[in-house]
Design an enzyme around this catalytic site. Structure first.
Site, PDB file in Angstrom:
ATOM      1  N   SER A 146     -29.602  14.991 -32.205  1.00 10.25           N
ATOM      2  CA  SER A 146     -30.919  14.556 -31.574  1.00 10.25           C
ATOM      3  C   SER A 146     -31.747  14.792 -32.473  1.00 10.25           C
ATOM      4  O   SER A 146     -31.955  15.634 -33.282  1.00 10.25           O
ATOM      5  CB  SER A 146     -31.280  14.659 -30.030  1.00 10.25           C
ATOM      6  N   TYR A 160     -32.361  21.398 -24.158  1.00 10.90           N
ATOM      7  CA  TYR A 160     -31.309  19.950 -24.400  1.00 10.90           C
ATOM      8  C   TYR A 160     -31.861  20.730 -26.778  1.00 10.90           C
ATOM      9  O   TYR A 160     -30.753  20.831 -27.071  1.00 10.90           O
ATOM     10  CB  TYR A 160     -31.727  19.254 -24.164  1.00 10.90           C
TER      11      TYR A 160
END
Length: 252
Positions: A146, A160
């Site tokens: 990401s 995350y």
């Protein structure tokens, strides 16, 4: 071109959304796909859908953070297919135990789930497949990541992002170590995907779309097509790279 015929692919977190799109496209390109998900019903649904299209897949429900479970289920799938895993796509990355809060409000016990899933989960899947790839002189690792791994964001996702940052570093070293064996390892850093439509209001989606030059959210099949390219013979000269797949949105 970009044929995966005769290859076996393990796709983690493939029971829905982006993972489902990746599994579908790899199967359409000829790979026999091990469809992993934490939830058996999701893995079975995707595998059944692939079979209905006339392609080859088996459902494999296991927790990727459990090395023994990964090894046992992957070895069983390899025995069923009669071939070792050639391609690993690590897509599982959103921990069910995640807590969305600012870091200062998280307890040390709440740090672990996203880091374990993104780092140890990915390493477990790669480790189980790596010897077979090296012995065969060919292999592909695609790590889904990401833009959060490289961009600070005030969205309460620090753990995350930490997991994604850590696994990106690991993949770069893996690429350097295994290139001599005909293995490539690359990172696909995703932007906002269509599954956000199930989680956010139309107003929030509209705000996000204004930050994306192409004016739309990512499509799982497009991500799958990109992974199929990276898993193909034709992509053999690409390794150790982080490739942004985000519709042109700013990620760093």
């Amino acid at each position: 071109m970009f044929s995966l015929t005769g290859r076996v692919a393990l796709v983690s977190g493939a029971g829905q959304s982006v993972g489902e799109g990746i599994a579908q496209v790899l199967a359409r390109q000829g790979a026999a796909v091990i469809v992993n998900d934490l939830h058996p019903e999701r893995a079975e649904k995707v595998a059944a859908g692939i079979a209905e299209e006339g392609h080859t897949a088996i459902a494999a429900a296991f927790d990727v953070t459990d090395y023994a479970a990964v090894e046992g289920r992957v070895r069983a799938a390899e025995a069923e297919f009669g071939r070792h895993v050639d391609i690993v796509v690590n897509n599982a990355g959103v921990a069910e135990e995640r807590v969305i809060k600012p870091f200062r409000e998280l307890s040390p016990e709440q740090w672990r789930a996203p880091i374990d899933l993104n780092i140890y989960g990915s390493m477990n899947c790669i480790k189980v497949a790596l010897d077979g790839m090296c012995d065969a002189g060919w292999g592909r690792v695609v790590q889904i990541s990401s833009g959060s791994a490289r961009t600070g964001q005030n969205i309460n996702q620090s753990m995350y992002a930490t997991g994604k940052s850590g696994v990106e570093g690991f993949i770069r070293h893996l690429a350097a170590e295994t290139g001599q064996y005909g293995i490539t390892a690359n990172i696909v850093a995703l932007g906002h995907q269509k599954n956000l439509e199930d989680k956010m209001s139309p107003e929030m989606i509209e705000q996000i779309l204004r930050t994306i030059p192409i004016g739309r959210l990512g499509d799982p099949v497009e991500v799958g097509a990109f992974c199929a390219y990276l898993a193909s013979d034709e992509a053999g000269g690409i390794t150790g790279q982080t490739l942004d797949f985000n519709g042109g949105s700013q990620t760093r």
